[in-house]
Design a protein around this motif. Structure first.
Motif, mmCIF file in Angstrom:
data_model
loop_
_atom_site.group_PDB
_atom_site.id
_atom_site.type_symbol
_atom_site.label_atom_id
_atom_site.label_comp_id
_atom_site.label_asym_id
_atom_site.label_seq_id
_atom_site.Cartn_x
_atom_site.Cartn_y
_atom_site.Cartn_z
ATOM 1 N N CYS A 114 -4.089 -6.366 -7.464
ATOM 2 C CA CYS A 114 -4.024 -5.089 -6.726
ATOM 3 C C CYS A 114 -2.902 -5.126 -5.700
ATOM 4 C CB CYS A 114 -5.368 -4.823 -6.042
ATOM 5 S SG CYS A 114 -5.332 -3.423 -4.896
ATOM 6 N N LYS A 115 -2.826 -6.212 -4.944
ATOM 7 C CA LYS A 115 -1.763 -6.318 -3.924
ATOM 8 C C LYS A 115 -0.386 -6.386 -4.572
ATOM 9 C CE LYS A 115 -3.895 -7.961 0.238
ATOM 10 N NZ LYS A 115 -3.673 -8.731 1.459
ATOM 11 N N VAL A 143 4.835 -3.850 -5.755
ATOM 12 C CA VAL A 143 5.838 -3.445 -6.751
ATOM 13 C C VAL A 143 5.988 -1.931 -6.770
ATOM 14 C CG1 VAL A 143 6.415 -3.426 -9.206
ATOM 15 C CG2 VAL A 143 5.496 -5.492 -8.170
ATOM 16 N N ASP A 144 4.883 -1.206 -6.713
ATOM 17 C CA ASP A 144 4.920 0.259 -6.766
ATOM 18 C C ASP A 144 5.677 0.839 -5.569
ATOM 19 O OD1 ASP A 144 4.309 2.867 -7.650
ATOM 20 O OD2 ASP A 144 2.617 2.948 -6.265
ATOM 21 N N TYR A 145 5.311 0.414 -4.369
ATOM 22 C CA TYR A 145 5.998 0.903 -3.164
ATOM 23 C C TYR A 145 7.465 0.470 -3.153
ATOM 24 C CZ TYR A 145 1.889 2.724 -0.685
ATOM 25 O OH TYR A 145 0.805 3.472 -0.292
ATOM 26 N N TYR A 153 -5.948 0.427 -2.832
ATOM 27 C CA TYR A 153 -4.943 1.191 -2.082
ATOM 28 C C TYR A 153 -4.567 0.383 -0.857
ATOM 29 C CZ TYR A 153 -9.134 2.789 0.444
ATOM 30 O OH TYR A 153 -10.324 2.848 1.137
ATOM 31 N N ALA A 154 -3.483 0.769 -0.216
ATOM 32 C CA ALA A 154 -2.954 0.001 0.911
ATOM 33 C C ALA A 154 -3.870 0.129 2.126
ATOM 34 C CB ALA A 154 -1.556 0.485 1.267
ATOM 35 N N GLU A 155 -3.895 -0.908 2.953
ATOM 36 C CA GLU A 155 -4.746 -0.936 4.160
ATOM 37 C C GLU A 155 -4.349 0.155 5.159
ATOM 38 O OE1 GLU A 155 -7.311 -2.960 4.728
ATOM 39 O OE2 GLU A 155 -7.081 -4.450 3.130
#
Length: 349
Positions: free
Chosen positions: A26-27, A32-34, A108-110
């Motif tokens: 997930c991380k 990679v996506d961002y 999802y991001a923190e």
């Protein structure tokens, strides 16, 4: 990279509503996506800046064109800055804050609901790049328009100057001017002679004197008709070669003006597509963070999210369609044999 790694992992997550690939993946997926989306934006800025330099500082740009090291350094810097914007926050946010707010089975991001961080990051990721791209492309358009106006002014000036020089240097015009001067001189002498004859004959016959004066006045008018005729002849002495040259220059100016308009249109398309793909997600993300996801429909947020990936898919097609230089670069990368077979001039067309 987005199509090979990000989308295949995200599709099952969207369809099932549950992340099944573990916390570590997930991380990695988030980083990679961002990274890919942010680097896509920064690369657009870099390309626009490069084109801005090539138009506004053409001499200095050509001098540094063979500097591969500097070009590679700029591209690496784009990826480093793109990673630094979100990467460290995604990896270390939960360790700095002391706990994770992400429930089990979600990814999802923190900082997903941290309004202050998202506002700062969005300014660096979208608002600043968008304004920069608009500035660079608008400067390119204004510079092209200015150069086109200067070229047209120079063309008209050269055209008028060449016409004047042709009138002065025409070999047929010079003898005719001399002829006119000689006839004017001869007519003046005839006038003096006729007037003296008229005065001598005035005592014998006033009618003869009137006839002589009438004859002298007619002869004095002859140079005027000769002068008109001479100007007509000299005006028609422009050589066909000169006319062809002027016509060729006029065609070239029209072609350049048309090409400049096409460049301006392609720049507007690039900026417009960038804004359409990024503005909805950026605005909805900020609003969503402010109201903790209560005021934004999930459907619209997902639609804006997919627009980011669509932008990454559109850019590699958009640039070659708009610019022949990018087209040649893509042909060189994808079909090197085809580039060797085709002549350089054909590629430019």
């Amino acid at each position: 990279l987005a199509g090979a790694f990000c989308i295949p992992l995200y599709v099952p997550y969207v369809l099932t509503g549950r992340w099944i690939f573990g916390r570590s993946l997930c991380k990695l997926w988030l980083v990679v996506d961002y990274l890919l989306c942010t680097s896509s934006v920064f690369n657009i800025v870099l390309i626009s800046y490069d084109r801005f330099l090539s138009v506004t500082r053409a001499v200095a740009y050509r001098a540094q064109q063979g500097n591969t090291r500097q070009a590679v350094l700029k591209m690496v810097l784009v990826w480093v800055l793109a990673f630094l914007l979100y990467g460290p926050a995604i990896i270390s946010w939960e360790y700095i804050s002391g706990r994770s707010i992400i429930p089990t089975g979600e990814c999802y991001a923190e900082f997903f609901y941290n309004w202050y961080f998202l506002m700062t990051a969005s300014t660096l990721e979208f608002f600043t790049p968008f304004i920069s791209v608009m500035f660079f492309n608008l400067s390119i358009y204004l510079n092209i328009q200015k150069r086109t106006k200067m070229r047209l002014d120079v063309f008209h000036e050269v055209h008028n100057q060449s016409f004047t020089e042709e009138m002065e240097r025409s070999p047929e015009a010079k003898p005719s001017l001399k002829c006119c001067k000689w006839e004017q001189k001869e007519s003046a002498e005839t006038l003096d002679l006729s007037e003296s004859k008229a005065q001598a004959a005035a005592s014998t016959s006033s009618l003869d004197a009137k006839d002589l004066l009438a004859t002298s006045s007619e002869s004095s008018r002859k140079p005027k008709s000769c002068n008109k005729k001479t100007h007509k002849n000299s005006a028609s002495t422009l050589s066909s070669e000169k006319r062809m040259k002027i016509a060729s220059q006029s065609t070239t100016q029209r072609f350049r003006l048309s090409r400049d308009k096409q460049v301006a249109k392609s720049l507007a398309i690039i900026v417009g597509i960038f804004g359409i793909c990024w503005a909805p997600y950026t605005l909805l993300m900020i609003i969503r963070a402010g109201c903790h996801g209560q005021c934004i429909s999930e459907f619209w947020y997902e639609t804006s999210f997919w627009l980011l990936w669509i932008n990454s898919a559109v850019n590699p097609v958009l640039y070659p369609l708009c610019h022949s230089s990018f087209r040649r670069a893509f042909i060189k990368l994808l079909c090197p044999k085809k580039l060797k077979i085709q002549p350089h001039d054909a590629l430019q067309n």
